[in-house]
Design a protein around this motif. Structure first.
Motif, PDB file in Angstrom:
ATOM      1  N   LEU A  27     -20.579  10.480   3.126  1.00 44.29           N
ATOM      2  CA  LEU A  27     -20.261   9.480   2.870  1.00 44.29           C
ATOM      3  C   LEU A  27     -20.036   9.187   1.411  1.00 44.29           C
ATOM      4  CD1 LEU A  27     -22.386   7.554   5.438  1.00 44.29           C
ATOM      5  CD2 LEU A  27     -19.997   7.961   5.772  1.00 44.29           C
ATOM      6  N   LEU A  28     -20.800   9.545   0.790  1.00 42.85           N
ATOM      7  CA  LEU A  28     -20.197   9.346  -1.009  1.00 42.85           C
ATOM      8  C   LEU A  28     -18.980  10.086  -0.999  1.00 42.85           C
ATOM      9  CD1 LEU A  28     -21.543   7.856  -2.343  1.00 42.85           C
ATOM     10  CD2 LEU A  28     -22.783   9.892  -3.619  1.00 42.85           C
ATOM     11  N   THR A  29     -19.128  11.685  -0.462  1.00 42.34           N
ATOM     12  CA  THR A  29     -18.444  12.731  -0.847  1.00 42.34           C
ATOM     13  C   THR A  29     -16.118  11.986  -0.105  1.00 42.34           C
ATOM     14  OG1 THR A  29     -19.638  13.935  -0.328  1.00 42.34           O
ATOM     15  CG2 THR A  29     -17.581  14.740  -1.153  1.00 42.34           C
ATOM     16  N   VAL A  30     -16.782  11.083   0.832  1.00 49.06           N
ATOM     17  CA  VAL A  30     -15.833  10.605   1.154  1.00 49.06           C
ATOM     18  C   VAL A  30     -15.357   9.621   0.623  1.00 49.06           C
ATOM     19  CG1 VAL A  30     -14.606   9.298   3.578  1.00 49.06           C
ATOM     20  CG2 VAL A  30     -15.561  11.223   3.620  1.00 49.06           C
ATOM     21  N   ALA A  31     -15.780   8.813   0.250  1.00 46.82           N
ATOM     22  CA  ALA A  31     -16.146   7.251  -0.480  1.00 46.82           C
ATOM     23  C   ALA A  31     -15.410   7.661  -1.979  1.00 46.82           C
ATOM     24  CB  ALA A  31     -17.219   6.949  -0.348  1.00 46.82           C
ATOM     25  N   ILE A  32     -15.827   9.067  -2.999  1.00 50.61           N
ATOM     26  CA  ILE A  32     -15.373   9.161  -4.201  1.00 50.61           C
ATOM     27  C   ILE A  32     -13.805   9.888  -4.100  1.00 50.61           C
ATOM     28  CG2 ILE A  32     -15.566  10.692  -6.027  1.00 50.61           C
ATOM     29  CD1 ILE A  32     -18.653  10.387  -5.234  1.00 50.61           C
ATOM     30  N   ILE A  33     -14.048  10.547  -2.348  1.00 51.66           N
ATOM     31  CA  ILE A  33     -12.515  10.808  -2.877  1.00 51.66           C
ATOM     32  C   ILE A  33     -11.576   9.989  -2.566  1.00 51.66           C
ATOM     33  CG2 ILE A  33     -10.927  12.974  -1.491  1.00 51.66           C
ATOM     34  CD1 ILE A  33     -12.899  15.080  -1.885  1.00 51.66           C
ATOM     35  N   VAL A  34     -11.289   8.731  -1.523  1.00 44.51           N
ATOM     36  CA  VAL A  34     -10.470   8.076  -0.568  1.00 44.51           C
ATOM     37  C   VAL A  34     -10.465   7.335  -1.879  1.00 44.51           C
ATOM     38  CG1 VAL A  34      -9.881   6.950   1.355  1.00 44.51           C
ATOM     39  CG2 VAL A  34     -10.965   9.667   1.542  1.00 44.51           C
ATOM     40  N   GLY A  35     -11.502   6.695  -1.928  1.00 46.28           N
ATOM     41  CA  GLY A  35     -11.726   5.722  -3.069  1.00 46.28           C
ATOM     42  C   GLY A  35     -11.139   5.544  -4.082  1.00 46.28           C
ATOM     43  N   GLY A  36     -10.556   7.100  -4.818  1.00 42.69           N
ATOM     44  CA  GLY A  36     -10.506   7.117  -6.312  1.00 42.69           C
ATOM     45  C   GLY A  36     -11.509   7.434  -7.499  1.00 42.69           C
ATOM     46  N   GLY A  37     -12.858   7.564  -6.879  1.00 44.73           N
ATOM     47  CA  GLY A  37     -14.153   7.331  -8.072  1.00 44.73           C
ATOM     48  C   GLY A  37     -15.366   6.644  -7.647  1.00 44.73           C
ATOM     49  N   VAL A  38     -16.121   6.403  -8.397  1.00 47.47           N
ATOM     50  CA  VAL A  38     -17.253   5.721  -8.196  1.00 47.47           C
ATOM     51  C   VAL A  38     -16.766   4.413  -9.072  1.00 47.47           C
ATOM     52  CG1 VAL A  38     -19.592   5.489  -8.105  1.00 47.47           C
ATOM     53  CG2 VAL A  38     -18.888   7.546  -7.714  1.00 47.47           C
TER      54      VAL A  38
END
Lengths: 328, 105
Positions: free
Chosen positions: B94-105
């Protein structure tokens, strides 16, 4: 006004189509199909008395359990609370059908696959609560065994579902978009197509195996063994509570197979016109047939064997497919 | 609309609809309660309420403990790691998806 319209849409999709009434009908028809198919595999006749070729037998069974039979239960078992837990499980599954694009009222938002996972997770939790809620030790053990398996099959099912949606709708992670407007680049780009097919097949296999354990079909149905000392969580239930338990099982299976089949075979997409609905149901029955034949060709496994199988097969497959989906 | 608002609305609708469906079934249901077998003791001497939270929690954890002890544990630490691994992995996914789709933490 906008909120009222939205709630109206949600109420319609939850209660009528493709929610409660549709899912219950499809689920009970699938139960008849499963019983008939398994009976043929085992040289039996299967249901035959109620309706033409016994097609209304599951409906008659559920009606009798819900409205005719009495609920016999232990003194301290909170029977009506158990019935509520099961009803809530059925309704949350019906509510999650708002993302199925087979009606003009359905809708999708970004990341709605997570909302879908959140809503459908409750059905599994309901089974565990039913087991724990009974005073008798047998349903208790059934509930605990189911919870133990849940520790592995829920993550595997969630990861494989995210992988399939990620492959078909990479921008939005929307299950609605993945079903209605799957992004498929075309056969000209062979590498892309190969990766897409690999993701869908591996995630589909992982989701199918998780689904067999999630819906307690063979070979993972240890917690469902009502008549054995093994102890099933439904062992002490009867009458309306048992009817709701069976209904929850059928509705969960119908919803998941409908989603799995239409993600696994994304073309033609799932739309609200009549031919597309028929095609979606055709895909549903193809995948259901494969699942039933696979499941009933195997014998029941022990809990530790089930856990090992789940850890070794669907979990790595789902992670592999999710990793691969980032190449798309 | 964002996913969180939709979660709230769908949860509220689910709870409301399930109460409306459950009530008539629960009111119509014929419930027959069987007495507990208490080795000949009268039931009034046996005060055990399901509503007593501490008792319920203890009962659930006793069952969990016995199942873990008798059926799940194999004496190998790796098995525990394998069972707890999925949770870590789903969080990472989920974290990876959030980072990739959201464009960063």
């Amino acid at each position: 006004m906008e909120l009222l319209t939205l709630v109206g849409r949600i109420l319609f999709t939850t209660l009528v189509y493709p929610g409660l009434i549709f899912l219950v009908t499809v689920g009970l028809l699938s139960q008849w199909y499963r019983r008939k198919l398994v009976a043929r595999l085992q040289n039996r006749i299967g249901p035959k008395y109620v309706g033409p070729i016994g097609i209304l037998q599951p409906f008659a069974d559920i009606y009798k359990l819900l409205f005719v039979k009495e609920l016999v239960t232990g003194y301290y078992t909170p029977a009506k609370l158990i019935m509520y837990v099961l009803t809530l499980g059925i309704v949350t599954l019906a509510a999650s059908t708002i993302f199925l694009p087979i009606t003009p009222y359905s809708m999708g938002v970004d990341y709605d696959v997570l909302v879908f996972i959140y809503l459908t997770l409750y059905a599994s939790i309901a089974y565990a609560i039913v087991g724990f809620g009974s005073v008798s030790p047998y349903p208790g053990f059934g509930g605990v065994r189911y919870t133990t398996m849940m520790a592995v099959f829920e993550p595997a099912a969630a990861i494989s579902l995210i992988a399939m949606v990620r492959a078909l709708a990479p921008e939005s992670l929307s299950i609605y978009e993945a079903l209605s407007r799957p992004r498929i680049v075309g056969v000209n780009n062979l590498l892309h197509t190969a990766v897409l097919v690999t993701v869908l097949v591996t995630a589909g296999v992982a989701l199918s195996i998780s689904l067999l354990s999630k819906t307690m079909m063979k070979p993972f149905d240890i917690p469902e063994a009502e008549t054995e000392v093994a102890g099933g969580y439904l062992a002490e239930l009867s009458g309306p509570a048992l009817g709701l338990g069976i209904l929850l099982h059928e509705v969960e299976l119908a919803l998941y197979v409908l989603v799995l089949s239409n993600l696994l075979i994304p073309l033609p997409p799932m739309l609200s016109s009549f031919p597309e609905i028929l095609l979606s149901l055709l895909k549903y029955f193809i995948v259901l047939t494969v699942l039933i034949i696979t499941a009933y060709s195997m014998g029941r496994v022990r809990l530790d064997q089930a856990l090992r199988t789940l850890v070794k097969v669907p979990l790595p497959l789902s992670i592999f497919s999710l990793a691969l989906s980032f190449l798309l | 609309m964002d996913a969180l608002t939709l979660i709230g609305i769908l949860t509220a609708v689910s709870i409301a609809v399930s109460v409306v469906i459950w009530l008539p079934v629960a009111l119509k249901a014929k419930v027959r309660r069987t007495e507990m077998y208490l080795s000949g003791e009268p039931q009034v001497n046996f005060n055990l309420g399901i509503t007593e939270v501490s008792w319920a929690v203890r009962r659930v954890f006793e069952k969990l403990y016995s199942v873990v002890l008798n059926y799940v544990q194999t004496g190998v630490f790796n098995d525990w790691f394998a069972i707890s691994l999925p949770y870590l992995l789903i969080l990472l996914a989920l974290l990876t998806v959030a980072i990739i789709v959201g464009g960063g933490v």
